[in-house]
Design a protein around this motif. Structure first.
Motif, PDB file in Angstrom:
ATOM      1  N   ALA A 192       5.846   9.559  -7.000  1.00 14.14           N
ATOM      2  CA  ALA A 192       6.708   8.389  -7.120  1.00 14.14           C
ATOM      3  C   ALA A 192       6.644   7.594  -5.842  1.00 14.14           C
ATOM      4  O   ALA A 192       6.593   8.150  -4.750  1.00 14.14           O
ATOM      5  N   PRO A 193       6.603   6.259  -5.915  1.00  8.65           N
ATOM      6  CA  PRO A 193       6.612   5.429  -4.714  1.00  8.65           C
ATOM      7  C   PRO A 193       7.823   5.712  -3.860  1.00  8.65           C
ATOM      8  O   PRO A 193       8.931   5.872  -4.361  1.00  8.65           O
ATOM      9  N   TRP A 236      -0.405   4.955  -0.380  1.00  8.20           N
ATOM     10  CA  TRP A 236      -0.694   5.369   1.008  1.00  8.20           C
ATOM     11  C   TRP A 236       0.620   5.337   1.798  1.00  8.20           C
ATOM     12  O   TRP A 236       0.883   4.396   2.529  1.00  8.20           O
ATOM     13  N   PRO A 237       1.458   6.370   1.659  1.00  6.74           N
ATOM     14  CA  PRO A 237       2.787   6.346   2.292  1.00  6.74           C
ATOM     15  C   PRO A 237       2.753   6.199   3.805  1.00  6.74           C
ATOM     16  O   PRO A 237       3.713   5.694   4.399  1.00  6.74           O
ATOM     17  N   ALA A 238       1.665   6.623   4.443  1.00  9.68           N
ATOM     18  CA  ALA A 238       1.595   6.562   5.902  1.00  9.68           C
ATOM     19  C   ALA A 238       1.058   5.231   6.420  1.00  9.68           C
ATOM     20  O   ALA A 238       0.846   5.087   7.634  1.00  9.68           O
ATOM     21  N   ALA A 239       0.856   4.275   5.546  1.00 10.77           N
ATOM     22  CA  ALA A 239       0.315   2.982   5.986  1.00 10.77           C
ATOM     23  C   ALA A 239       1.225   2.350   7.034  1.00 10.77           C
ATOM     24  O   ALA A 239       2.451   2.418   6.946  1.00 10.77           O
ATOM     25  N   LEU A 262       0.798  -1.221   0.000  1.00  9.48           N
ATOM     26  CA  LEU A 262       0.000   0.000   0.000  1.00  9.48           C
ATOM     27  C   LEU A 262       0.834   1.276   0.000  1.00  9.48           C
ATOM     28  O   LEU A 262       0.302   2.360  -0.248  1.00  9.48           O
ATOM     29  N   ARG A 263       2.126   1.153   0.285  1.00  5.55           N
ATOM     30  CA  ARG A 263       2.963   2.339   0.433  1.00  5.55           C
ATOM     31  C   ARG A 263       2.940   3.270  -0.789  1.00  5.55           C
ATOM     32  O   ARG A 263       2.943   4.498  -0.625  1.00  5.55           O
ATOM     33  N   PRO A 264       2.935   2.757  -2.051  1.00  6.19           N
ATOM     34  CA  PRO A 264       2.911   3.694  -3.186  1.00  6.19           C
ATOM     35  C   PRO A 264       1.712   4.640  -3.161  1.00  6.19           C
ATOM     36  O   PRO A 264       1.852   5.825  -3.480  1.00  6.19           O
TER      37      PRO A 264
END
Length: 248
Positions: free
Chosen positions: A246-247, A180-183, A176-178
């Protein structure tokens, strides 16, 4: 109008193995080893002389297993392991899959015949739809983060591995990071718990009787979502990073 398309197996000696056979509603296609008795000849010693028969029935098709000893399996290649068995001698077994693969056991080999049923019939018009609309069985919002979590859980099976176990919470976080970076583990686990209540796999917190602990929660969510098409392959786009980001 053709409704069923049969793709023969690549059996050596079958002169039509590279062609597709089209059936209109009511038409039948017999298959087996014997050339005089069949429309589709499968030249393999392990295939019965009269092995089976496919019959087009509008938007679906039926299979007759004419073998005296072999069970045939009809797989849904898109259905996460979904399949039906057609016992020896069973006639007119209905097959509900749009894309199907008949698996024939043949003296140590497994031969396949693909069958496509691309025709879709739908109800047109209101059909007496007066009064209050029917409430949806499962209400999901594809813009919410809980849906992205559900999509990440379903992704391995939607990508073609029907028996894949659900990803771990840590794997979901990384997937999910790409988008939702705060996951984090906590946020993902919260959404999994929320989904279990929302999809009615366990009672909500307002219920005095919360019920027993739900084991295999992720497996239950994936099975339910795929069974009722709550998540489809197209929905995996929610896992991609938004354009311009960007991821990390």
């Amino acid at each position: 109008m053709y409704s069923i398309i049969v793709v023969p197996p690549p059996t050596p000696g079958d002169e039509r193995r590279d062609g597709r056979l089209r059936l209109a509603p009511g038409e039948r296609l017999a298959f087996g080893r014997s050339a005089p008795d069949n429309d589709l000849v499968i030249t393999h010693d392990g295939v019965s002389r009269r092995a089976g028969e496919i019959t087009a029935q509008g938007a679906f098709w039926i299979l007759s297993n004419l073998s005296a000893r072999h069970t045939y399996v009809v797989e849904n290649p898109e259905g996460a392991g979904e399949h039906i068995k057609v016992a020896p001698g069973r006639l007119d077994a209905p097959v509900p899959f749009e894309f199907s693969r008949i698996v024939l056991p043949a003296a140590g080999d497994l031969l396949t015949i693909d069958v496509w049923a691309p025709r879709h019939d739908y109800l047109h018009g209101a059909g007496g739809a007066d009064g209050e609309p029917t409430a949806p069985a499962f209400s999901v919002d594809r813009s919410k983060r809980y849906f992205a979590v559900l999509a990440a859980l379903c992704e391995p099976r939607l990508r073609g591995d029907p028996h894949a176990p659900p990803p771990t919470v840590d794997q979901v976080v990384e997937r999910l990071r790409p988008a939702w970076p705060a996951a984090s583990r906590t946020s993902v686990q919260w959404n999994i718990d929320y989904l279990a209540v929302k999809l009615r796999l366990k009672p909500g917190p307002e219920n005095a009787e919360s019920g027993p602990r739900l084991h295999g929660k992720k497996e239950s969510l994936v099975s339910l979502a795929l069974r009722f098409d709550l998540v489809r392959e197209d929905d995996l786009a929610v896992l991609a990073a938004p354009q311009g980001r960007a991821p990390r």
